[in-house]
Design a protein around this motif. Structure first.
Motif, short mmCIF file in Angstrom:
data_model
loop_
_atom_site.label_atom_id
_atom_site.label_comp_id
_atom_site.label_asym_id
_atom_site.label_seq_id
_atom_site.Cartn_x
_atom_site.Cartn_y
_atom_site.Cartn_z
N CYS A 67 0.77 -0.93 -0.51
CA CYS A 67 0.22 0.02 -0.22
C CYS A 67 1.01 1.23 0.15
CB CYS A 67 -0.91 0.05 1.32
SG CYS A 67 -1.69 1.53 1.58
N CYS A 83 -2.49 5.43 6.61
CA CYS A 83 -4.36 5.40 7.26
C CYS A 83 -3.33 4.97 8.15
CB CYS A 83 -5.23 4.70 6.75
SG CYS A 83 -5.46 4.82 4.90
N CYS A 88 -3.78 1.58 10.15
CA CYS A 88 -4.09 0.09 9.41
C CYS A 88 -2.89 -0.39 9.92
CB CYS A 88 -4.52 0.83 7.78
SG CYS A 88 -4.22 -0.13 6.47
N ILE A 100 -1.56 -2.81 7.60
CA ILE A 100 -0.51 -2.64 6.38
C ILE A 100 -0.40 -1.41 6.39
CG2 ILE A 100 -2.12 -4.75 5.98
CD1 ILE A 100 -3.07 -3.78 3.39
N GLU A 125 -3.47 0.32 -1.70
CA GLU A 125 -3.75 1.47 -2.79
C GLU A 125 -2.57 1.41 -3.28
OE1 GLU A 125 -6.18 4.34 -0.73
OE2 GLU A 125 -5.28 5.66 -1.94
S1 SF4 Z 1 -5.31 -0.21 3.06
FE1 SF4 Z 1 -6.23 1.17 2.65
S2 SF4 Z 1 -6.53 1.42 4.71
FE2 SF4 Z 1 -4.98 0.52 5.04
S3 SF4 Z 1 -2.93 2.31 4.67
FE3 SF4 Z 1 -3.79 1.45 2.62
S4 SF4 Z 1 -5.00 2.40 2.11
FE4 SF4 Z 1 -5.25 3.13 3.68
#
Ligand code: SF4
Length: 354
Positions: free
Chosen positions: A52, A56, A59, A61, A99
């Motif tokens: 990712c 966030c 989160c 990950i 993301e």
């Molecule tokens: S997976 Fe989704 S919630 Fe987790 S850091 Fe990445 S964008 Fe944010």
């Protein structure tokens, strides 16, 4: 809002009376059965990558967490999981991942979606329905995924309150960008889902009322929400509990029941997070009006590395099915189980054969 004023809803959140809580669940269940029948639909969840680019604050990950092993399934692996699921009666998948900004990743996912659609479409039950949840992308990128065959998209706002959103995301992640993404998805034609976390540090009942209003005003088709569960490798974990913090579990169940009363024809997920927090999580979520379950199909070797939060509960299809039946509901195989609300808002008739 429905027959409730915002003050009524606040009172429901604050009310500790067990009998009133049970009555709320019975009413929500009655509303679901009246509007959607007693059917629960399947979404086989494939967590295809834990890479990712974002950070966030809640989160596990997030990009800055260097303690986890990163993985990304190959297209062959995803397609094999999808087709094995198809044989077992799954007619819808949810493909989820971190993301990214690289266009090659969009092209890759479009290729995967297209291949699953082609392979399943050649079978007697027709093509697999596909929900994607891979974050904020550009209009053109969403369009590419739509044209590849994905027809539902989940993008959670996490909190509809801009100030709270800013407290749980770094400055590089914009509340307004997320709103623009939700609009783009709707404009393209996706069935659009969003959702929030419940029990976030700094969140109060007024925020939850605002979230419900947000879902209604945005005319959303699907809802995926659940309790906030802290992950030790995140900045929010360090935040100390305060006496006025809201209870994530009961408030999540109430939030679902209220959402079902306010939006009777949307699809609503019984989240894995709510099942992870309490052994009765699935049963209460179903009574609160949830009509979607998402068994995890991610390979076991990768599961512990897709930890958005801790102590995630994995239930087999058999176990889920048993709990659904004992709740007086029916698990429906071989159906997409699209959002009725979507067809109503588009002025289309609901397809009974998929
Ligand atoms: S997976 Fe989704 S919630 Fe987790 S850091 Fe990445 S964008 Fe944010």
């Amino acid at each position: 809002m429905f027959q409730y004023s915002e003050q009524n809803i606040l009172d429901i959140f604050k009310n500790q009376d067990e009998n009133d809580f049970q009555r709320l669940l019975d009413t929500a269940n009655h509303y679901r059965i009246k509007n959607l029948g007693n059917t629960v639909y399947l979404r086989g969840l494939i967590e295809y990558s834990n890479y990712c680019d974002r950070n966030c604050f809640y989160c596990g990950i997030r990009n800055d967490n260097k303690k986890i092993q990163r993985y990304r399934l190959s297209s062959e692996e995803i397609i094999a999981i999808a087709m094995e699921a198809y044989k077992q009666g799954y007619h819808s998948l949810a493909i989820q991942g971190g993301e990214f900004e690289d266009q090659r990743e969009v092209d890759y996912m479009a290729g995967v979606v297209s291949k699953i659609k082609d392979l399943s479409g050649a079978s007697s039950y027709g093509s697999m329905g596909i929900t994607l949840s891979i974050g904020e992308l550009s209009y053109q990128q969403y369009l590419k995924l739509w044209e590849a065959g994905a027809h539902r998209y989940l993008l959670r706002i996490e909190s509809s309150d801009e100030a709270l959103f800013k407290k749980i995301h770094p400055p590089s992640q914009s509340y307004h960008k997320r709103l623009d993404c939700l609009e783009a998805l709707k404009d393209i034609g996706f069935q659009v889902g969003t959702g929030v976390m419940i029990g976030l540090p700094g969140q109060n009942y007024e925020h939850l009322v605002q979230d419900l209003r947000f879902f209604m005003e945005r005319d959303i088709d699907m809802l995926g929400m659940g309790p906030y569960i802290a992950h030790p490798a995140t900045p929010l974990f360090k935040r100390k509990k305060k006496s006025n913090d809201i209870d994530p579990y009961t408030s999540s169940i109430k939030m679902m029941a209220l959402a079902r009363l306010l939006m009777p024809d949307i699809n609503m997920v019984a989240s894995t997070a709510i099942q992870s927090l309490h052994s009765d999580g699935l049963k209460l979520a179903l009574r609160a009006g949830a009509n979607i379950v998402m068994p995890v199909l991610t390979p076991e070797a990768c599961r512990s590395d897709y930890n958005l939060y801790t102590n995630k509960e994995y239930k087999s299809l058999e176990k889920l099915s048993g709990e659904i039946i004992s709740s007086g509901l029916q698990l429906n195989y071989w159906k997409w189980g699209d959002s009725l609300h979507y067809y109503r808002r588009k002025g289309l008739s609901y397809p009974v054969n998929i």
